[in-house]
Design a protein around this motif. Structure first.
Motif, short mmCIF file in Angstrom:
data_model
loop_
_atom_site.label_atom_id
_atom_site.label_comp_id
_atom_site.label_asym_id
_atom_site.label_seq_id
_atom_site.Cartn_x
_atom_site.Cartn_y
_atom_site.Cartn_z
N SER A 225 0.83 -1.21 0.00
CA SER A 225 0.00 0.00 0.00
C SER A 225 0.86 1.25 0.00
O SER A 225 0.56 2.23 -0.69
N PHE A 226 1.96 1.23 0.78
CA PHE A 226 2.84 2.41 0.81
C PHE A 226 3.48 2.63 -0.56
O PHE A 226 3.65 3.78 -0.99
N GLY A 227 3.81 1.53 -1.25
CA GLY A 227 4.35 1.67 -2.60
C GLY A 227 3.36 2.33 -3.55
O GLY A 227 3.73 3.15 -4.39
N TYR A 228 2.07 1.98 -3.40
CA TYR A 228 1.04 2.61 -4.22
C TYR A 228 0.91 4.09 -3.89
O TYR A 228 0.62 4.91 -4.78
N VAL A 229 1.11 4.46 -2.62
CA VAL A 229 1.07 5.88 -2.25
C VAL A 229 2.11 6.65 -3.05
O VAL A 229 1.82 7.68 -3.70
N VAL A 230 3.34 6.16 -3.01
CA VAL A 230 4.43 6.82 -3.73
C VAL A 230 4.14 6.87 -5.23
O VAL A 230 4.35 7.89 -5.90
N GLN A 231 3.63 5.75 -5.75
CA GLN A 231 3.35 5.66 -7.18
C GLN A 231 2.33 6.71 -7.61
O GLN A 231 2.56 7.44 -8.59
N TRP A 232 1.19 6.81 -6.89
CA TRP A 232 0.16 7.77 -7.28
C TRP A 232 0.64 9.20 -7.15
O TRP A 232 0.33 10.05 -8.00
N TRP A 233 1.39 9.50 -6.10
CA TRP A 233 1.88 10.87 -5.93
C TRP A 233 2.92 11.23 -6.98
O TRP A 233 2.97 12.37 -7.44
N ILE A 234 3.73 10.28 -7.38
CA ILE A 234 4.68 10.55 -8.46
C ILE A 234 3.93 10.81 -9.77
O ILE A 234 4.27 11.73 -10.53
N PHE A 235 2.89 9.99 -10.03
CA PHE A 235 2.10 10.21 -11.24
C PHE A 235 1.46 11.59 -11.24
O PHE A 235 1.38 12.25 -12.28
N ALA A 236 1.00 12.05 -10.05
CA ALA A 236 0.41 13.38 -9.96
C ALA A 236 1.44 14.45 -10.30
O ALA A 236 1.17 15.40 -11.06
N GLY A 237 2.64 14.29 -9.75
CA GLY A 237 3.70 15.24 -10.05
C GLY A 237 4.09 15.23 -11.52
O GLY A 237 4.33 16.28 -12.13
N MET A 238 4.13 14.02 -12.12
CA MET A 238 4.48 13.92 -13.54
C MET A 238 3.42 14.57 -14.42
O MET A 238 3.74 15.17 -15.46
N THR A 239 2.15 14.47 -14.00
CA THR A 239 1.08 15.11 -14.77
C THR A 239 1.25 16.62 -14.79
O THR A 239 1.14 17.27 -15.85
N LEU A 240 1.53 17.21 -13.61
CA LEU A 240 1.74 18.66 -13.55
C LEU A 240 3.00 19.06 -14.30
O LEU A 240 3.03 20.08 -15.01
N PHE A 241 4.05 18.25 -14.16
CA PHE A 241 5.29 18.54 -14.89
C PHE A 241 5.07 18.49 -16.39
O PHE A 241 5.61 19.31 -17.15
N GLY A 242 4.25 17.50 -16.83
CA GLY A 242 3.98 17.39 -18.25
C GLY A 242 3.29 18.62 -18.81
O GLY A 242 3.62 19.09 -19.90
N TYR A 243 2.33 19.14 -18.05
CA TYR A 243 1.66 20.36 -18.51
C TYR A 243 2.67 21.50 -18.63
O TYR A 243 2.69 22.23 -19.63
N GLY A 244 3.50 21.65 -17.61
CA GLY A 244 4.50 22.72 -17.66
C GLY A 244 5.49 22.53 -18.79
O GLY A 244 5.90 23.50 -19.45
N PHE A 245 5.87 21.29 -19.06
CA PHE A 245 6.83 21.00 -20.14
C PHE A 245 6.26 21.41 -21.49
O PHE A 245 6.92 22.10 -22.29
N PHE A 246 5.01 21.01 -21.75
CA PHE A 246 4.42 21.33 -23.06
C PHE A 246 4.13 22.82 -23.18
O PHE A 246 4.24 23.40 -24.28
N ALA A 247 3.76 23.48 -22.07
CA ALA A 247 3.56 24.93 -22.12
C ALA A 247 4.87 25.63 -22.42
O ALA A 247 4.91 26.58 -23.23
N ARG A 248 5.96 25.20 -21.80
CA ARG A 248 7.27 25.81 -22.04
C ARG A 248 7.71 25.58 -23.49
O ARG A 248 8.24 26.49 -24.13
N ARG A 249 7.46 24.38 -24.00
CA ARG A 249 7.86 24.10 -25.37
C ARG A 249 7.08 24.97 -26.36
O ARG A 249 7.64 25.48 -27.34
N GLU A 250 5.78 25.16 -26.09
CA GLU A 250 4.98 26.02 -26.96
C GLU A 250 5.46 27.47 -26.89
O GLU A 250 5.51 28.17 -27.94
N ALA A 251 5.83 27.93 -25.69
CA ALA A 251 6.33 29.30 -25.56
C ALA A 251 7.63 29.49 -26.34
O ALA A 251 7.82 30.51 -27.03
#
Length: 272
Positions: A225-251
């Motif tokens: 269960s603790f491993g799933y905690v880390v996994q979901w929170w990393i996925f959340a961070g990657m989602t936000l990072f992905g938005y920022g990455f594509f916004a920066r690339r478009e800029a």
């Protein structure tokens, strides 16, 4: 920062909203798994505490059942499960319960529950251990169950809650058979009120028959269960990072386009 004004367009605002919803859902899933980690850790801690503690009387962990035959008492509170208890009574050999489909060391067999009748006329089911099916048969072949000791017996073991999930209870060759330890359902087959928790046998006086194999205690996999905690929170961070990455690339693409325009106009105005 004028170059980032494209983020206010409907397309990018929609992408931001979707990103935030997905990230929030992943954070909530991580929080849910964190709650499961804490719950499972508490169970494991109770199991360890039950192994170390001095036995207490059964009634300190499980309330007595009220009413007449066929009634079941209240289940033990969560914090009382796995409590080590001691209780004295007489086994009712005429109402042995065989719980089939139980595996020990990858062999399917039976857990044997026998009612221990107390001096007040109530009973508690005692899980005396595991035995394999009858030789030469399949996993459902009813075994020969070693008889319970006659006379007064003192049992020491740990309190467990019933398993629920109402399933049929049948009587075959003088013994009750079922697939789950459903205490309310089993109580309806017995001629006395039954406690709402059963006892997983650790020790017995007189000694238990050596034919029984002790039921292994399965710790919960809290670290999964603790491993799933880390996994979901990393996925959340990657989602936000992905938005920022594509916004920066478009800029950067837009900035590059603005820088090329003066050169293109100069080239068009140059004499041939």
């Amino acid at each position: 920062m004028v170059v980032y004004r494209f983020l206010l367009t409907p397309r990018w605002l929609g992408a931001l909203a979707l990103t935030l919803v997905v990230a929030a859902a992943m954070v909530l899933l991580g929080n849910w798994q964190l709650d499961r980690y804490h719950d499972r850790t508490e169970i494991n801690e109770r199991i360890d505490a039950g192994l170390r503690m001095t036995p207490v009387p059964l009634r300190d962990a499980v309330a007595a059942p009220a009413g007449g035959a066929g009634r079941v008492g209240p289940p033990p509170a969560d914090e009382e499960t796995w409590t080590k208890v001691t209780v004295t009574g007489r086994y009712d050999q005429s109402n042995v319960v065989l719980v089939r489909g139980r595996s020990v060391d990858r062999t399917v067999g039976f857990e044997i529950l026998t009612p221990l009748v107390l001096t007040d006329g109530t009973a508690v089911l005692v899980d005396r251990g595991w035995i394999p099916p009858a030789p030469g048969g399949d996993a459902t072949a009813q075994p020969v169950v070693p008889p319970a000791p006659a006379g007064e017996v003192t049992v020491t073991g740990r309190v467990r809650t019933g398993e629920g999930g109402s399933v049929p209870v049948n009587r075959r060759h003088g013994k009750l058979e079922t697939r789950r330890i459903d205490l309310p359902r089993l109580a309806r087959e017995l001629p006395y009120p039954v406690h709402g928790g059963y006892v997983l046998l650790d020790e017995q006086t007189p000694a238990a028959d050596p034919a029984f194999t002790a039921i292994p205690v399965g710790y919960t996999n809290n670290w999964q269960s603790f491993g799933y905690v880390v996994q979901w929170w990393i996925f959340a961070g990657m989602t936000l990072f992905g938005y920022g990455f594509f916004a920066r690339r478009e800029a950067r693409r837009r900035v590059g386009g603005l820088a090329e325009r003066p050169t293109d106009r100069a080239a068009e105005s140059a004499p041939a």
